[in-house]
Motif scaffolding. Structure first.
Motif, short mmCIF file in Angstrom:
data_model
loop_
_atom_site.label_atom_id
_atom_site.label_comp_id
_atom_site.label_asym_id
_atom_site.label_seq_id
_atom_site.Cartn_x
_atom_site.Cartn_y
_atom_site.Cartn_z
N PHE A 1 -15.48 12.17 1.60
CA PHE A 1 -16.94 12.29 1.52
C PHE A 1 -17.30 12.45 0.04
CE2 PHE A 1 -20.88 14.76 1.33
CZ PHE A 1 -21.71 13.96 2.09
N CYS A 2 -17.94 11.42 -0.50
CA CYS A 2 -18.27 11.40 -1.93
C CYS A 2 -19.62 12.09 -2.13
CB CYS A 2 -18.34 9.97 -2.43
SG CYS A 2 -16.81 9.04 -2.23
N ARG A 3 -19.63 13.11 -2.95
CA ARG A 3 -20.89 13.79 -3.22
C ARG A 3 -20.93 14.18 -4.70
NH1 ARG A 3 -16.54 16.54 -0.61
NH2 ARG A 3 -16.39 18.70 -1.33
N GLY A 4 -22.13 14.12 -5.22
CA GLY A 4 -22.29 14.42 -6.64
C GLY A 4 -23.69 14.06 -7.08
N ALA A 5 -23.79 13.45 -8.23
CA ALA A 5 -25.10 13.19 -8.80
C ALA A 5 -25.02 12.01 -9.76
CB ALA A 5 -25.62 14.43 -9.53
N CYS A 6 -26.19 11.55 -10.17
CA CYS A 6 -26.30 10.45 -11.12
C CYS A 6 -26.26 11.02 -12.54
CB CYS A 6 -27.58 9.66 -10.88
SG CYS A 6 -27.64 8.89 -9.24
N TRP A 7 -25.38 10.48 -13.32
CA TRP A 7 -25.12 10.97 -14.68
C TRP A 7 -26.21 10.50 -15.63
CZ3 TRP A 7 -21.67 14.25 -16.85
CH2 TRP A 7 -21.48 14.18 -18.23
N THR A 8 -26.57 11.34 -16.58
CA THR A 8 -27.48 10.97 -17.66
C THR A 8 -26.84 11.35 -18.98
OG1 THR A 8 -28.62 13.10 -17.50
CG2 THR A 8 -29.58 11.26 -16.28
N PRO A 9 -27.17 10.65 -20.08
CA PRO A 9 -26.62 11.04 -21.38
C PRO A 9 -26.97 12.50 -21.70
CG PRO A 9 -27.72 8.91 -21.52
CD PRO A 9 -28.05 9.47 -20.18
N LEU A 10 -26.00 13.20 -22.29
CA LEU A 10 -26.25 14.61 -22.60
C LEU A 10 -27.31 14.78 -23.68
CD1 LEU A 10 -22.64 16.11 -22.53
CD2 LEU A 10 -24.22 15.65 -20.65
N ASP A 11 -27.44 13.80 -24.55
CA ASP A 11 -28.50 13.80 -25.57
C ASP A 11 -29.20 12.46 -25.51
OD1 ASP A 11 -30.18 13.92 -27.73
OD2 ASP A 11 -28.62 14.29 -29.23
N VAL A 12 -30.37 12.42 -24.90
CA VAL A 12 -31.07 11.16 -24.69
C VAL A 12 -31.59 10.58 -25.99
CG1 VAL A 12 -33.36 12.15 -24.30
CG2 VAL A 12 -32.72 10.04 -23.12
N VAL A 13 -31.62 11.37 -27.05
CA VAL A 13 -32.14 10.89 -28.34
C VAL A 13 -31.05 10.17 -29.12
CG1 VAL A 13 -33.16 11.58 -30.54
CG2 VAL A 13 -33.92 12.64 -28.42
N SER A 14 -29.88 10.79 -29.25
CA SER A 14 -28.81 10.17 -30.04
C SER A 14 -27.88 9.30 -29.21
CB SER A 14 -27.99 11.25 -30.74
OG SER A 14 -27.22 11.98 -29.79
N LEU A 15 -27.81 9.58 -27.90
CA LEU A 15 -26.89 8.91 -26.98
C LEU A 15 -25.42 9.15 -27.35
CD1 LEU A 15 -28.70 5.50 -26.32
CD2 LEU A 15 -28.89 7.65 -25.07
N THR A 16 -25.14 10.20 -28.11
CA THR A 16 -23.77 10.55 -28.46
C THR A 16 -23.53 12.00 -28.09
OG1 THR A 16 -24.38 11.20 -30.71
CG2 THR A 16 -23.70 8.91 -30.37
N SER A 17 -22.26 12.30 -27.78
CA SER A 17 -21.87 13.66 -27.43
C SER A 17 -20.44 13.88 -27.85
CB SER A 17 -21.99 13.90 -25.92
OG SER A 17 -23.30 13.66 -25.46
N SER A 18 -20.09 15.12 -28.09
CA SER A 18 -18.72 15.44 -28.46
C SER A 18 -17.82 15.42 -27.22
CB SER A 18 -18.66 16.83 -29.10
OG SER A 18 -18.95 17.84 -28.13
N HIS A 19 -16.51 15.30 -27.47
CA HIS A 19 -15.55 15.38 -26.37
C HIS A 19 -15.72 16.68 -25.61
CE1 HIS A 19 -13.73 12.09 -28.56
NE2 HIS A 19 -12.73 11.99 -27.70
N GLU A 20 -15.91 17.77 -26.35
CA GLU A 20 -16.00 19.09 -25.72
C GLU A 20 -17.23 19.19 -24.81
OE1 GLU A 20 -13.51 19.04 -29.20
OE2 GLU A 20 -15.63 18.53 -28.98
#
Length: 846
Positions: free
Chosen positions: A329-348
Motif C-alpha cells: 500500500f503506497c502512501r505519501g505525498a507529492c514532493w515540492t522543491p525545498l526552496d522554490v526560489v533557488s530550486l537548490t538544496s543541500s544534501h543534508e
C-alpha cells in the motif's frame, strides 16, 4: 539539485564573484555591448543561482515584498575564472547543470552554447577558446514573456492553471508561472552548478548500471559502458566490485572494441524493501581499472545498488504495486522543491526532508510534472531510507507540440539524460509520462482520440522501457477507465473528499484504485508559521495578504480555504464565517485539526482490510511559502496538525477504526512488517461524563505483512449501539478507544472514535496537566477527562507528536526536540485541548 563538486571531486564549481543585471528584452545581444551599463546596474554575488535567489540574498527582493516578474526581462550573468595550465591537446570542460529557460553562453566573447531546455545539462569542451590568465564567461537569459508573444498554433485544449497557454512550447517548470498555487518567483538563471573540469581517464567511463531479481531470488547487476580516453591507455582489466557487511563480490568485465560489459550474479542477495515492509538493503559498488602503464589500479565509485523487483498490478482495471512479489500500500505525498526560489538544496536538507516523510509512515514520494527534476542527493536519500519514488517527466496538463521536430529532439535529449540518472536506483518505482495530461484534455472537452498523445503513450514509453528495464511506465498520472480521472480504475487525481465537497464516506463509495494526488486543503499552519507571514499573528484569514497565499484554481469562484470551511461546518457543526468573526482564535484552532481529521478518515478507509485501494499520495508534502497552503508541513518543514494526524494512521503497524453503520464499529489491525505480530488489544467505551461503559481485552495475532478486522460488538457483553445508528435515545457511547500492545507491553498503535460526532462538549476543567522534565527533555502529560486535539506550544522546543487525543485518566510522556539555540530566558509553554475552556501552563522546574 546539488552542487556538482560534491558528487564529482574532479569538478570545480565556478564560485568566486558573479555579476548579474536585468535589462530590457533585446537591449543587448552580445556581451561586448554590456560596457554601456553603469557599474551600479550590476549586482555582485559570491555564488551563482536564479535571479530571484540572488536578489533575495542581496536584500533587493523577497516573497514578502512587492511582486516582480522575472520573465519580463533579460538577465545577464558574468564571471571571471583562471583555469589551470593545460598540456597539449588536453581537453577542458565547462559544465552547466541547468539553465532556465532560454540562454546563450559566451567564453571570452565567443559563443559556446545555446540552450532552450531548462531540464538539460550541458558539457562543452572549450580548451581551444581559453586564454592565458583570466577568462570571462557571459550568459544571457532571454525574457520568456517576449518569446511567448511569438505567433504559434493554438492548443487543442486550454489549461486554466496557467495564464499563458504557449508555455507548452518551452521546456521549463510551471513553478512561479501558475498564479493561485505557486509563489511569483519564476526561475530565471542557473538552476544548478556551473563548473569546469579536467577529467582523469576514469572520469569518462559513464557506466550504465542495472540491477534485477529473477523469479528464483537471484540478484543480477549488469554494467556496461564506453572506455572513452581509456581506450588509448591500454587498459589491462576492469572489474566490478560489490560489497556489503564485510562480504565482497568481484567480476572481471569483458572489454571489446572500446567498450566494457559484464553481469555479476548473487545467489541470495539481501533485498531492498520500502522501509514499511523491510530493510532497504544496499550494496556499495565500484569499478576497478588497471592500466598497463600504471603501478596500481584506479577506483571509480558508483552509486549503491539495491536488489528489488517491482511490478505494476493492473488486474481488473485497478492499479497497485508489488515489491519483491508483495503487494504494497503506497502512501505519501507529492514532493515540492525545498526552496522554490533557488530550486537548490543541500544534501543534508534533502535527507532530513525525506527522513521526516519516512518517520510519518510514508513510503512513496511523487515528483510531479509541475515541478523540477530532483538531483542525485534526493534519490540517494530515498534509496537509503527505503522511500519509493513515483517519478514523472516534467510535462503537465498542456497540449504539447509533439509534431514539432525541434521540440521533440529536445525532449528526447532530456529523457535520455534523466533516465540515465535514474538507472540502478532501487527507489524508482514508477516512471510516468506527465501530470494530468489526459485528464485536462478530457475535462476541457477534447475528443477522446486526443487524450492519449503518442509522446506519452509511445515515445516516452519506449525510451523508459529501453533505459530502465524492470521499472513500470505509466502514461499519465490520471489514466485508466472510461475517463482518465475515474477513481475506481487505474490512477486518478482523487478530490471527491476535498475539492468536490463529497461526504467522508465517498472515500469508500468511490472504490478508489490509486490516487496519485488527493486531499488538497488550505491546511492551517502552526502559530510560528503565521508569525512569519507579512502581518504576523495579527493577520486575519479574510485579509488580502492571507488570501494571496491561499491556493486556488484561476477560473474558480472558490479557493481551498472554502473547501476546508465546508468540512469544518459539516464535522464541527459551526458556521465558519460567524466563528471567525467573533472568535478568530477558536476558528484557527478548529481549522488546524479538521483537515487532519478528514485525511485520517480517508486513509483509514483506504488501508482497512477489504479495500481495493493500492495507494494514495496527498497533494503536497511541503508548502512553497508561508501560509495556509496545501502542504502537510510548512515551507521550513514545521509540521501542521494534519501531518501528525496522518502519521498516526500511516505507520507500518496501525490500529484503525471504521463506522460500519447498522453493522456497528470495526477495529482493523495492519501489520506490514516481515515478522508476525502478537499482542493484546484493549477496547474501552466511554459515555457522557467520560464514564466507562464497557471494556474488553483480547489477545491478537496478525500474520507478517497481514491484517485483521474485529467486530467490536463481538466482544461486548450485550448489544450497545456503539455506532449510534439505531438512535434509541441519546448516544450511549461518545468515545471508543482501542490500544494495541506488543508482547513486551509496548504500545504499538491506538485509535480513537467519536460515535456522537468528532467534537466533545467543552469543559471548564479537564484535569489536564503538563510538566517539563529537562534532564530527559520530555513533557509529562496527564488528564482526568478525555482531552481532544491536545496542542503543545513550548519555547525553543517541538514535540515529536502534537494535536493528539488522550483517553480519560491517561498519562503520556512526550519527547521534545530543540528547535534552536537557547535564548537564556525562562522557558514558557502551554498545552490546551479543543474541548477545554482555556489552556494550561506547562510547569517548568526552576
Amino acid at each position: 539539485m546539488t552542487p556538482a563538486a560534491q558528487d564529482h571531486p574532479q569538478r570545480v564549481v565556478l564560485g568566486g564573484m558573479w555579476q548579474i543585471c536585468a535589462t530590457a528584452p533585446g537591449r543587448f545581444t552580445s556581451p561586448t555591448q554590456l560596457d554601456a551599463l553603469a557599474p551600479g546596474e550590476w549586482l555582485t554575488s559570491p555564488h551563482v543561482g536564479t535571479a530571484a535567489a540572488l536578489m533575495r540574498d542581496a536584500g533587493r527582493w523577497s516573497l514578502d515584498g512587492p511582486a516582480r516578474r522575472f520573465d519580463s526581462e533579460d538577465w545577464w550573468y558574468r564571471t571571471r575564472f583562471t583555469p589551470p595550465s593545460l598540456e597539449d591537446s588536453e581537453p577542458f570542460w565547462l559544465g552547466f547543470d541547468g539553465l532556465a529557460t532560454v540562454a546563450d553562453v559566451w567564453l571570452n566573447g565567443q559563443p559556446v552554447l545555446h540552450s532552450s531546455n531548462m531540464f538539460l545539462s550541458h558539457e562543452c569542451e572549450v580548451a581551444s577558446q581559453l586564454v592565458p590568465g583570466e577568462n570571462q564567461l557571459d550568459i544571457r537569459f532571454h525574457a520568456l514573456d517576449t518569446l511567448l508573444a511569438a505567433k504559434r498554433p493554438r492548443p487543442r485544449w486550454r489549461v486554466p492553471m496557467v495564464p499563458q497557454q504557449q508555455l507548452r512550447w518551452h521546456r521549463t517548470t510551471l513553478l512561479g508561472r501558475t498564479p493561485g498555487w505557486s509563489p511569483p518567483a519564476a526561475p530565471v538563471g542557473p538552476v544548478g552548478a556551473i563548473w569546469w573540469e579536467r577529467r582523469d581517464p576514469l572520469g569518462g567511463l559513464r557506466p550504465q548500471l542495472h540491477s534485477s531479481v529473477d523469479a528464483e531470488g537471484r540478484g543480477q547487476v549488469r554494467v556496461h559502458g564506453g572506455l572513452g580516453n581509456l581506450a588509448d591507455a591500454q587498459i589491462e582489466r576492469i572489474e566490478l566490485e560489490l560489497s556489503r557487511g564485510g562480504e565482497l563480490w568481484r567480476l572481471p568485465l569483458t572489454i571489446v572494441d572500446g567498450r566494457f560489459e559484464g553481469t555479476l550474479t548473487l545467489e541470495r542477495p539481501a533485498l531492498w524493501w520500502p522501509h514499511t515492509h523491510g530493510e532497504p538493503a544496499l550494496y556499495d559498488a565500484r569499478l576497478i581499472a588497471q592500466r598497463r602503464d600504471a603501478p596500481g589500479p584506479t577506483t571509480h565509485g558508483l552509486r549503491p545498488v539495491g536488489f528489488r523487483r517491482i511490478e505494476a498490478d493492473t488486474t481488473d482495471g485497478r492499479f497497485g504495486l508489488k515489491v519483491n512479489g508483495v503487494p504494497v500500500f503506497c502512501r505519501g505525498a507529492c514532493w515540492t522543491p525545498l526552496d522554490v526560489v533557488s530550486l537548490t538544496s543541500s544534501h543534508e536538507a534533502l535527507h532530513a526532508a525525506v527522513q521526516q516523510a519516512r518517520d510519518a509512515g510514508m513510503n512513496m514520494l511523487r515528483v510531479g510534472g509541475t515541478m523540477v527534476y530532483e538531483g542525485d542527493a534526493f534519490f540517494d536519500a530515498c534509496d537509503e531510507l527505503g522511500m519509493l519514488v513515483w517519478q514523472e517527466f516534467m510535462f503537465a496538463n498542456m497540449d504539447y507540440p509533439e509534431q514539432d521536430e525541434a521540440f521533440l529532439d529536445s525532449v528526447r535529449a532530456e529523457v535520455a539524460q534523466q533516465t540515465a540518472r535514474w538507472q540502478g536506483r532501487a527507489c524508482v518505482a514508477v516512471v510516468c509520462g506527465n501530470s494530468e495530461g489526459e485528464q485536462q484534455a478530457a475535462m476541457w472537452g477534447a475528443p477522446r482520440e486526443l487524450w492519449a498523445p503518442a509522446l506519452f503513450h509511445t515515445t516516452l514509453r519506449e525510451a523508459v522501457e529501453a533505459a530502465l528495464p524492470g521499472v513500470p511506465y505509466w502514461p499519465s498520472s490520471a489514466h485508466g477507465g472510461a475517463f482518465p480521472h475515474q477513481a475506481n480504475a487505474g490512477t486518478a487525481s482523487y478530490y471527491g473528499v476535498g475539492a468536490y465537497l463529497r461526504p467522508l464516506d465517498d472515500a469508500r463509495r468511490s472504490a478508489l484504485s490509486f490516487a496519485t494526488e488527493c486531499l488538497a486543503f488550505a491546511n492551517m499552519p502552526d502559530e510560528r508559521t503565521v508569525a512569519r507571514m507579512p502581518g504576523g499573528l495579527g493577520l486575519r484569514v479574510h485579509h488580502p495578504g492571507w488570501k494571496e497565499r491561499t491556493p486556488r484554481d484561476l477560473n474558480a469562484g472558490w479557493d481551498f480555504e472554502d473547501v476546508r470551511d465546508h468540512y469544518l461546518a459539516s464535522l464541527c457543526k459551526v458556521d465558519p464565517v460567524q466563528l471567525r468573526s467573533v472568535d478568530h482564535e477558536r476558528y484557527l484552532a478548529l481549522s488546524r485539526v479538521v483537515t487532519g481529521e478528514v485525511m485520517a478518515s480517508a486513509f483509514t478507509e483506504w488501508r482497512r482490510p477489504g479495500s481495493r485501494c493500492g495507494g494514495a499520495l496527498v497533494w503536497f508534502l511541503r508548502d512553497l511559502w508561508a501560509g495556509a497552503g496545501w502542504g502537510l508541513v510548512d515551507d521550513t518543514g514545521l509540521p501542521k496538525a494534519c501531518f501528525y494526524a496522518l502519521r498516526r494512521v500511516l505507520q507500518p503497524v496501525a490500529v484503525l477504526i471504521t463506522d460500519e453503520g447498522v453493522n456497528g464499529v470495526a477495529v482493523h489491525l495492519v501489520n506490514e512488517r516481515a515478522e508476525p505480530l502478537a499482542g493484546e488489544l484493549s477496547l474501552r467505551l466511554y459515555g457522557n461524563g467520560d464514564a466507562l461503559v464497557e471494556e474488553a481485552t483480547l489477545p491478537v495475532a496478525v500474520a507478517a505483512r497481514g491484517d485483521a478486522s474485529i467486530a467490536l460488538a463481538q466482544h461486548l457483553g450485550g448489544f450497545t449501539d456503539v455506532s449510534y445508528a439505531y438512535r434509541f435515545g441519546p448516544p450511549p457511547v461518545t468515545l471508543v478507544h482501542a490500544q494495541l500492545k506488543a508482547s513486551d507491553g509496548q504500545v504499538v498503535g491506538e485509535a480513537f472514535h467519536f460515535p456522537a460526532g468528532p467534537m466533545l462538549p467543552v469543559r471548564d476543567d479537564l484535569g489536564l496537566s503538563a510538566r517539563y522534565e529537562p534532564e530527559r527533555r520530555e513533557l509529562l502529560l496527564a488528564t482526568t477527562h478525555a482531552a481532544q486535539h491536545v496542542h503543545v506550544q513550548f519555547d525553543e522546543h517541538l514535540p515529536v507528536d502534537n494535536d493528539f487525543h488522550l483517553a480519560p485518566g491517561a498519562a503520556r510522556s512526550l519527547a521534545l526536540q530543540r528547535t534552536g539555540a537557547s535564548t537564556g530566558r525562562p522557558l514558557k509553554g502551554w498545552v490546551w485541548a479543543l474541548n477545554a475552556r482555556s489552556p494550561v501552563p506547562i510547569v517548568v522546574p526552576t
